[in-house]
Structure formats: C-alpha cells, structure tokens
Design a protein around this motif. Structure first.
Motif, PDB file in Angstrom:
ATOM      1  N   ASP A  18       0.825  -1.197   0.000  1.00 36.00           N
ATOM      2  CA  ASP A  18       0.000   0.000   0.000  1.00 36.00           C
ATOM      3  C   ASP A  18       0.871   1.263   0.000  1.00 36.00           C
ATOM      4  O   ASP A  18       0.550   2.246  -0.665  1.00 36.00           O
ATOM      5  N   ALA A  19       1.993   1.262   0.752  1.00 33.34           N
ATOM      6  CA  ALA A  19       2.913   2.402   0.749  1.00 33.34           C
ATOM      7  C   ALA A  19       3.514   2.580  -0.634  1.00 33.34           C
ATOM      8  O   ALA A  19       3.675   3.700  -1.122  1.00 33.34           O
ATOM      9  N   ALA A  20       3.835   1.502  -1.266  1.00 37.46           N
ATOM     10  CA  ALA A  20       4.388   1.586  -2.617  1.00 37.46           C
ATOM     11  C   ALA A  20       3.354   2.155  -3.569  1.00 37.46           C
ATOM     12  O   ALA A  20       3.706   2.894  -4.511  1.00 37.46           O
ATOM     13  N   GLU A  21       2.086   1.844  -3.341  1.00 38.05           N
ATOM     14  CA  GLU A  21       1.034   2.362  -4.186  1.00 38.05           C
ATOM     15  C   GLU A  21       0.934   3.883  -4.048  1.00 38.05           C
ATOM     16  O   GLU A  21       0.752   4.610  -5.032  1.00 38.05           O
ATOM     17  N   VAL A  22       1.073   4.372  -2.813  1.00 33.27           N
ATOM     18  CA  VAL A  22       1.043   5.822  -2.594  1.00 33.27           C
ATOM     19  C   VAL A  22       2.184   6.487  -3.351  1.00 33.27           C
ATOM     20  O   VAL A  22       2.013   7.525  -4.002  1.00 33.27           O
ATOM     21  N   ARG A  23       3.384   5.883  -3.286  1.00 35.09           N
ATOM     22  CA  ARG A  23       4.537   6.445  -3.986  1.00 35.09           C
ATOM     23  C   ARG A  23       4.333   6.391  -5.507  1.00 35.09           C
ATOM     24  O   ARG A  23       4.756   7.296  -6.235  1.00 35.09           O
ATOM     25  N   LEU A  50       4.663   8.720   4.215  1.00 35.68           N
ATOM     26  CA  LEU A  50       4.920   7.711   3.195  1.00 35.68           C
ATOM     27  C   LEU A  50       5.655   8.296   1.986  1.00 35.68           C
ATOM     28  O   LEU A  50       6.326   7.558   1.249  1.00 35.68           O
ATOM     29  N   LEU A  51       5.538   9.611   1.783  1.00 41.40           N
ATOM     30  CA  LEU A  51       6.160  10.241   0.620  1.00 41.40           C
ATOM     31  C   LEU A  51       7.492  10.911   0.963  1.00 41.40           C
ATOM     32  O   LEU A  51       8.043  11.644   0.130  1.00 41.40           O
ATOM     33  N   ARG A  52       8.016  10.658   2.169  1.00 41.56           N
ATOM     34  CA  ARG A  52       9.260  11.302   2.569  1.00 41.56           C
ATOM     35  C   ARG A  52      10.381  10.948   1.593  1.00 41.56           C
ATOM     36  O   ARG A  52      10.621   9.771   1.304  1.00 41.56           O
ATOM     37  N   GLY A  53      11.052  11.955   1.085  1.00 37.81           N
ATOM     38  CA  GLY A  53      12.135  11.733   0.125  1.00 37.81           C
ATOM     39  C   GLY A  53      11.690  11.702  -1.315  1.00 37.81           C
ATOM     40  O   GLY A  53      12.524  11.668  -2.221  1.00 37.81           O
ATOM     41  N   VAL A  54      10.370  11.727  -1.555  1.00 40.04           N
ATOM     42  CA  VAL A  54       9.864  11.722  -2.923  1.00 40.04           C
ATOM     43  C   VAL A  54       9.563  13.162  -3.321  1.00 40.04           C
ATOM     44  O   VAL A  54       8.736  13.817  -2.681  1.00 40.04           O
ATOM     45  N   PRO A  55      10.218  13.690  -4.344  1.00 33.16           N
ATOM     46  CA  PRO A  55       9.985  15.089  -4.720  1.00 33.16           C
ATOM     47  C   PRO A  55       8.571  15.304  -5.231  1.00 33.16           C
ATOM     48  O   PRO A  55       7.964  14.415  -5.836  1.00 33.16           O
ATOM     49  N   ALA A  56       8.058  16.492  -4.991  1.00 33.91           N
ATOM     50  CA  ALA A  56       6.715  16.838  -5.455  1.00 33.91           C
ATOM     51  C   ALA A  56       6.728  17.042  -6.966  1.00 33.91           C
ATOM     52  O   ALA A  56       7.736  17.450  -7.535  1.00 33.91           O
ATOM     53  N   PRO A  57       5.640  16.746  -7.645  1.00 33.14           N
ATOM     54  CA  PRO A  57       5.565  16.979  -9.094  1.00 33.14           C
ATOM     55  C   PRO A  57       5.751  18.468  -9.404  1.00 33.14           C
ATOM     56  O   PRO A  57       5.362  19.333  -8.618  1.00 33.14           O
ATOM     57  N   ALA A  58       6.352  18.744 -10.532  1.00 35.25           N
ATOM     58  CA  ALA A  58       6.612  20.129 -10.908  1.00 35.25           C
ATOM     59  C   ALA A  58       5.329  20.941 -10.986  1.00 35.25           C
ATOM     60  O   ALA A  58       5.308  22.127 -10.657  1.00 35.25           O
ATOM     61  N   ARG A  59       4.233  20.284 -11.413  1.00 33.70           N
ATOM     62  CA  ARG A  59       2.990  21.029 -11.579  1.00 33.70           C
ATOM     63  C   ARG A  59       2.402  21.481 -10.251  1.00 33.70           C
ATOM     64  O   ARG A  59       1.563  22.383 -10.205  1.00 33.70           O
ATOM     65  N   THR A  60       2.815  20.821  -9.152  1.00 33.91           N
ATOM     66  CA  THR A  60       2.251  21.183  -7.846  1.00 33.91           C
ATOM     67  C   THR A  60       3.098  22.215  -7.114  1.00 33.91           C
ATOM     68  O   THR A  60       2.693  22.709  -6.067  1.00 33.91           O
ATOM     69  N   ARG A  61       4.270  22.530  -7.648  1.00 35.57           N
ATOM     70  CA  ARG A  61       5.140  23.494  -6.971  1.00 35.57           C
ATOM     71  C   ARG A  61       4.687  24.919  -7.283  1.00 35.57           C
ATOM     72  O   ARG A  61       4.501  25.272  -8.444  1.00 35.57           O
ATOM     73  N   ARG A  62       4.559  25.699  -6.245  1.00 34.58           N
ATOM     74  CA  ARG A  62       4.212  27.101  -6.443  1.00 34.58           C
ATOM     75  C   ARG A  62       5.472  27.906  -6.740  1.00 34.58           C
ATOM     76  O   ARG A  62       6.477  27.753  -6.061  1.00 34.58           O
ATOM     77  N   PRO A  63       5.432  28.757  -7.752  1.00 35.55           N
ATOM     78  CA  PRO A  63       6.620  29.567  -8.056  1.00 35.55           C
ATOM     79  C   PRO A  63       6.916  30.523  -6.900  1.00 35.55           C
ATOM     80  O   PRO A  63       6.009  31.119  -6.337  1.00 35.55           O
TER      81      PRO A  63
END
Length: 302
Positions: A18-23, A50-63
């Motif tokens: 399930d953690a892998a599914e979240v990633r 569960l997402l520790r160390g996984v970078p956020a998608p570029a589309r979700t980053r606020r400039p």
C-alpha cells in the motif's frame, strides 16, 4: 467493540504494498497530496510520512516570488560580484544573497580585484569627506571674491611691474657666462601669457610683432595646438613658426595628455635688446624697493 467506518475503506493499516502504491501515485500519476488523500482515504499526516524523500511533481510546486532574483544573483556571482555587492544590487539582505550563491566560489582577476578595491575606497572616501569638501569649496570661493576686490582695474604702471616680474620668473635671462639680451617668454598658462602680451603692449610692442612657436610632445597635434593658441590669445596664426617637438619617452608617466594638452607657447620679441634692459632696470628697482619697504598685509580683511 471497535468503531468501523462504513464511509471509506479501512486503510489506516496499510501494508508495504500500500505504501508503494502511494509512492506510485505520486511519481507516475503525478498526483498531489490532496488527490492522493481523495484516492486512498489516508489522513493528512500519514501521506507525507509515506512520501518522505519523494519530490513533489513540478505542476504542484508554487513559483517563489524571488526565483528571478535568485537567478540574477547567480548571474552576478559568475561575473565576480561579492555577496555584499549582490545584496546591494538586488536590494536583499546579505544572508539571503549568501544562501543563493554560496555554492559558487568567488574567483577574481588580481587586477580586477585591485580596481574594485580602489573604486570602493574612493566611494567611501568621497562619502566621508563630502561635507568637508563642500565647506572648503565655499570658503575658497569667499576668499577668491575677497582677493579679487583688491585687484581692481590695472593701469599702465601695474602692467609694467607685473610684466617685468613674471618675465623675470619665466622668461629667458642673460647670464654672466652667456650674454643674451633677447626677450623670450615660455609658458603653458593662457592667463600668464595673456598678461605678458598686455605687458608688451604697454611697452609699445603690438601682438603682431613677436613670433610664436608651440613646444609640444611629438605624440600631440602641433598644428591644432597653434590654432588654439592663436584663437585663445588673439595673435595672428601667420606669425607662428615651426613647432618644437619633444621626444616621447614611454617610461615617463605623463599627465599632460588628452584633448586639453596644447603644450607651451614660446613668445620671441625681435630686436628686443632695449626692452630687455628696461625689464632689468624695473626688476632691479623692485628688488631695491622691496628690501627697504615693509608691507603690513595682503589686502583688506573684510
């Protein structure tokens, strides 16, 4: 009896799969935390764990508001700008500027660094002494005005005495080992030359009588200098002789260069033996008078 939620699946005890599914949702489908919560029903705090160390998608980053400034700071650093200089240019704090460029070492050419330090020193000195210099300039202007009132209108006697004095300072003089009763005056100051020409006129020598010659370094333009002297002093250009050129010495750090350099002007008065004797006589009497006269001041005090 434990409470069971019938509104969403019981996912608070997720397995490793399930953690892998979240990633996977994060990395492959590029979902935001909010979208993963809606898909899985997990709590707000559980998903970040569960997402520790996984970078956020570029589309979700606020400039960030200062991203442009950061890029400009990096560009300035690449040209050799220091952290204080970058902070001043971009109007940010030094700590912020340092955080932006700390990964870029500062490398400067030795000559560029010396020039930068000299320029900085001049700016600091000018700022420190600006008020003092302004006060000095005001005092100088007041003294100039006070001294100018002493002069008044020059009469013929004034011109004769002044002309004889400046000639004895700057003119060619006869020596016991070299007899030369000939009037020749050399100077680079237009004011002094103009005063000497007034002296000649007071002695009955018109400006068209002497010959003129420019003495100038060979790197300059003697013809342009002759034209300038002719216009400045009101003397005929046809009375100018071939210029005397001084050899250029590349090891000498000359300051009299540029458009404002016009060399010296040599004024030769033909058939001037008697005029030279008159100058000698006036100077001798001036020296005698000065030796027996005490002058108690140099003008009015107010």
């Amino acid at each position: 009896m434990p409470e069971v939620s019938y509104l969403r699946p019981n996912l608070h005890r997720m397995t490793g799969f399930d953690a892998a599914e979240v990633r996977r949702l994060r990395t492959e489908e590029q979902l935001s935390v909010r979208e993963i919560r809606a898909r899985t029903g997990l709590g707000r705090n559980r998903i970040p764990e569960l997402l520790r160390g996984v970078p956020a998608p570029a589309r979700t980053r606020r400039p960030r508001a200062k991203d442009d400034l950061r890029a400009e700071a990096v560009a300035l650093r690449s040209t050799g700008q220091s952290v204080p200089e970058i902070a001043r240019r971009l109007e940010v704090s030094r700590s912020t500027a340092y955080l932006w460029v700390r990964h870029l070492p500062l490398t400067r050419n030795r000559e560029e660094e010396l020039e930068r330090r000299r320029a900085h020193s001049k700016v600091m000195t000018d700022a420190r002494w600006a008020a003092h210099r302004a006060a000095r300039d005001r005092a100088q202007a007041e003294t100039h005005a006070l001294a100018a009132r002493v002069v008044g209108q020059l009469d013929e006697r004034d011109l004769l005495l002044l002309g004889a004095a400046i000639y004895w300072c700057e003119g060619t003089k006869s020596k016991p080992w070299r007899r030369d009763d000939h009037v020749q005056f050399v100077n680079s100051d237009p004011g002094l030359l103009s005063l000497f020409l007034r002296f000649l006129e007071a002695c009955g020598v018109d400006r068209a009588v002497p010959t003129y010659r420019v003495s100038i370094h060979e790197t300059a333009d003697p013809d342009a200098a002759a034209e300038w002297w002719s216009t400045e002093l009101g003397v005929p250009l046809e009375r100018f002789r071939r210029a005397s050129l001084k050899k250029h010495n590349p090891t000498t750090a000359r300051l009299n260069t540029g458009d404002g350099y016009r060399g010296c002007l040599v004024i030769n008065v033909p058939r001037s033996r008697e005029l030279y004797w008159r100058i000698e006589g006036m100077i001798a009497e001036l020296f005698r008078s000065a030796a027996h006269t005490f002058v108690g001041g140099c003008g009015p005090s107010a």
